[in-house]
Design a protein around this motif. Structure first.
Motif, mmCIF file in Angstrom:
data_model
loop_
_atom_site.group_PDB
_atom_site.id
_atom_site.type_symbol
_atom_site.label_atom_id
_atom_site.label_comp_id
_atom_site.label_asym_id
_atom_site.label_seq_id
_atom_site.Cartn_x
_atom_site.Cartn_y
_atom_site.Cartn_z
ATOM 1 N N PHE A 190 -45.548 -25.009 2.675
ATOM 2 C CA PHE A 190 -46.228 -23.841 2.114
ATOM 3 C C PHE A 190 -46.198 -22.650 3.072
ATOM 4 O O PHE A 190 -46.362 -21.502 2.648
ATOM 5 C CB PHE A 190 -47.683 -24.180 1.785
ATOM 6 C CG PHE A 190 -47.880 -24.826 0.440
ATOM 7 C CD1 PHE A 190 -47.375 -24.246 -0.710
ATOM 8 C CD2 PHE A 190 -48.596 -26.010 0.330
ATOM 9 C CE1 PHE A 190 -47.573 -24.830 -1.952
ATOM 10 C CE2 PHE A 190 -48.803 -26.600 -0.907
ATOM 11 C CZ PHE A 190 -48.287 -26.009 -2.050
ATOM 12 N N LYS A 191 -46.012 -22.918 4.363
ATOM 13 C CA LYS A 191 -46.012 -21.840 5.351
ATOM 14 C C LYS A 191 -44.692 -21.073 5.373
ATOM 15 O O LYS A 191 -44.632 -19.948 5.876
ATOM 16 C CB LYS A 191 -46.306 -22.407 6.743
ATOM 17 C CG LYS A 191 -47.690 -23.040 6.864
ATOM 18 C CD LYS A 191 -47.923 -23.611 8.252
ATOM 19 C CE LYS A 191 -49.309 -24.243 8.376
ATOM 20 N NZ LYS A 191 -49.548 -24.823 9.720
ATOM 21 N N ILE A 192 -43.641 -21.673 4.830
ATOM 22 C CA ILE A 192 -42.328 -21.019 4.883
ATOM 23 C C ILE A 192 -41.775 -20.677 3.504
ATOM 24 O O ILE A 192 -40.802 -19.932 3.395
ATOM 25 C CB ILE A 192 -41.308 -21.904 5.635
ATOM 26 C CG1 ILE A 192 -41.166 -23.270 4.960
ATOM 27 C CG2 ILE A 192 -41.719 -22.077 7.091
ATOM 28 C CD1 ILE A 192 -40.098 -24.154 5.584
ATOM 29 N N ILE A 193 -42.393 -21.208 2.456
ATOM 30 C CA ILE A 193 -41.926 -20.940 1.091
ATOM 31 C C ILE A 193 -43.074 -20.339 0.297
ATOM 32 O O ILE A 193 -44.165 -20.908 0.247
ATOM 33 C CB ILE A 193 -41.426 -22.229 0.408
ATOM 34 C CG1 ILE A 193 -40.275 -22.847 1.212
ATOM 35 C CG2 ILE A 193 -40.988 -21.941 -1.028
ATOM 36 C CD1 ILE A 193 -39.821 -24.190 0.692
ATOM 37 N N SER A 194 -42.837 -19.194 -0.322
ATOM 38 C CA SER A 194 -43.882 -18.503 -1.089
ATOM 39 C C SER A 194 -43.364 -18.150 -2.480
ATOM 40 O O SER A 194 -42.831 -17.059 -2.701
ATOM 41 C CB SER A 194 -44.330 -17.230 -0.360
ATOM 42 O OG SER A 194 -44.864 -17.536 0.911
#
Length: 377
Positions: A126-130
């Protein structure tokens, strides 16, 4: 029509037999520990009874990891940690659990250890894909009322128990502001635009509500976030949440729900926006059936004694516990079966066994009573 489960009970004085809360908890927990899935056994012994050894945890985790659904989620995980190819629900050629949202929520409820690699790596993804499910305007959780990719992500993080290590404070604030908005206005009709569509059987006038830009309104995901986080909890916020639900549960005669968050040439739907006059259950065929997931989440938020319709439902569930510790309440089966974006709380692998189904129902009943403060140990 949603599937229903009606469990007939003898009209005996269940209140008298359940008067000893400790005895009631003993009966429920004994039934579940003896018959339930390892995930339920873990939550009962760890979260409710506070009595579990490290060896028991390891054994339960090992058994859970061998389950077919868990293995399918592990298999679909990509190198970057993302589960499957979808985000908000299943996609083509994939099972219902093989996507980021449902996979994370399921793992969060099933696993003993939150640091299990498949779950930890999915949260890190979740920190790298939005994803932007609602178009280019889907920039943050404040953009659209009752919608937004960020609130879906935050609900996943909350359900998985990662509030302390993954910052979702903005989404928690938005959830509170969305419920508070209900208390600030006379009606949802004050904050929407009216659009007309082709008349349908369920909407013969073809009237559709679309929220104004940057408005606030509560939805299923906002409640999911609040039910599974702690940082927001104080007497003021809980009282506000109770006021919001007390207003939402009043029948205003409004026939249309705020189903759309934005008009971008076509209408984009909300994420389960609550309607004025919302119900805690449904009545059909002369029987009443409760939404166990909705009741549970409201009780997790500390609303039992503050929302009279909720208290009424919880007291019925309390009275439905039989001498074996089994919850015999009437419930909407489709809302509990499986697990998806907008509901489902099935932790048992197979509902073809009546006992397994009763374990899921009884476990949810236990959580409702526990978070209502009606059980002592």
């Amino acid at each position: 029509m949603k599937e229903l489960s009606c469990m007939k009970m003898k009209g005996s004085s269940r209140r008298a037999s359940n008067s000893d809360q400790s005895n009631l908890l003993d009966r429920i927990s004994e039934f579940l520990v003896q018959h339930a899935n390892p995930s339920i056994v873990y939550h009962v012994k760890n979260d409710i009874l506070k009595n579990i050894t490290d060896d028991e945890k390891r054994d339960l985790q090992d058994r859970i990891l061998q389950e077919k659904i868990i293995q399918s989620i592990i298999t679909c995980q990509k190198e970057n940690g993302w589960l499957g190819n979808g985000f908000h629900g299943s996609n083509k050629n994939a099972g219902p659990y093989e996507n980021q949202e449902v996979g994370v929520k399921y793992l969060g409820e099933k696993l003993v250890y939150k640091e299990t690699p498949v779950l930890k790596n999915a949260i890190e993804a979740f920190k790298i894909i939005s994803p932007k499910l609602f178009g280019e305007g889907d920039i943050d959780c404040s953009r659209y009322a009752a919608a937004g990719s960020d609130i879906i992500k935050a609900a996943c993080v909350a359900r998985a128990g990662y509030e302390d290590t993954f910052d979702i404070s903005k989404e928690i604030t938005t959830a509170l502001e969305s419920f508070r908005r209900v208390t600030e206005i006379k009606s949802v009709t004050d904050i929407v635009k009216i659009r007309r569509r082709r008349p349908e059987r369920i909407n013969p006038e073809g009237i559709t509500y679309v929220f104004n830009d940057y408005e606030k309104w509560p939805c299923w995901y906002h409640l999911d976030i609040l039910a599974h986080t702690n940082s927001w909890r104080n007497s003021e916020n809980i009282a506000m949440l109770a006021d919001s639900f007390n207003k939402l549960l009043k029948d205003t005669g409004l026939n249309y729900s705020p189903a759309y968050c934005v008009d971008i040439g076509h209408l984009v739907g909300c994420c389960g926006a609550y309607r004025e006059g919302m119900k805690l259950g449904i009545e059909t065929g002369g029987e009443y059936y409760v939404f166990l997931d909705l009741i549970e989440y409201m009780c997790r938020c500390g609303l039992y004694s503050l929302v009279p319709p909720l208290k009424k439902e919880v007291d019925i569930i309390y009275d439905s516990i039989d001498d074996q510790g089994i919850c015999r309440a009437n419930y909407v089966e489709k809302a509990l079966k499986g697990m998806g974006c907008y509901g489902g709380g099935q932790l048992e692998v197979d509902w073809r066994s009546r006992t397994r189904k009763l374990c899921d129902v009884t476990y949810r009943g236990l959580l409702i009573l526990y978070h209502s403060g009606l059980l002592t140990h």
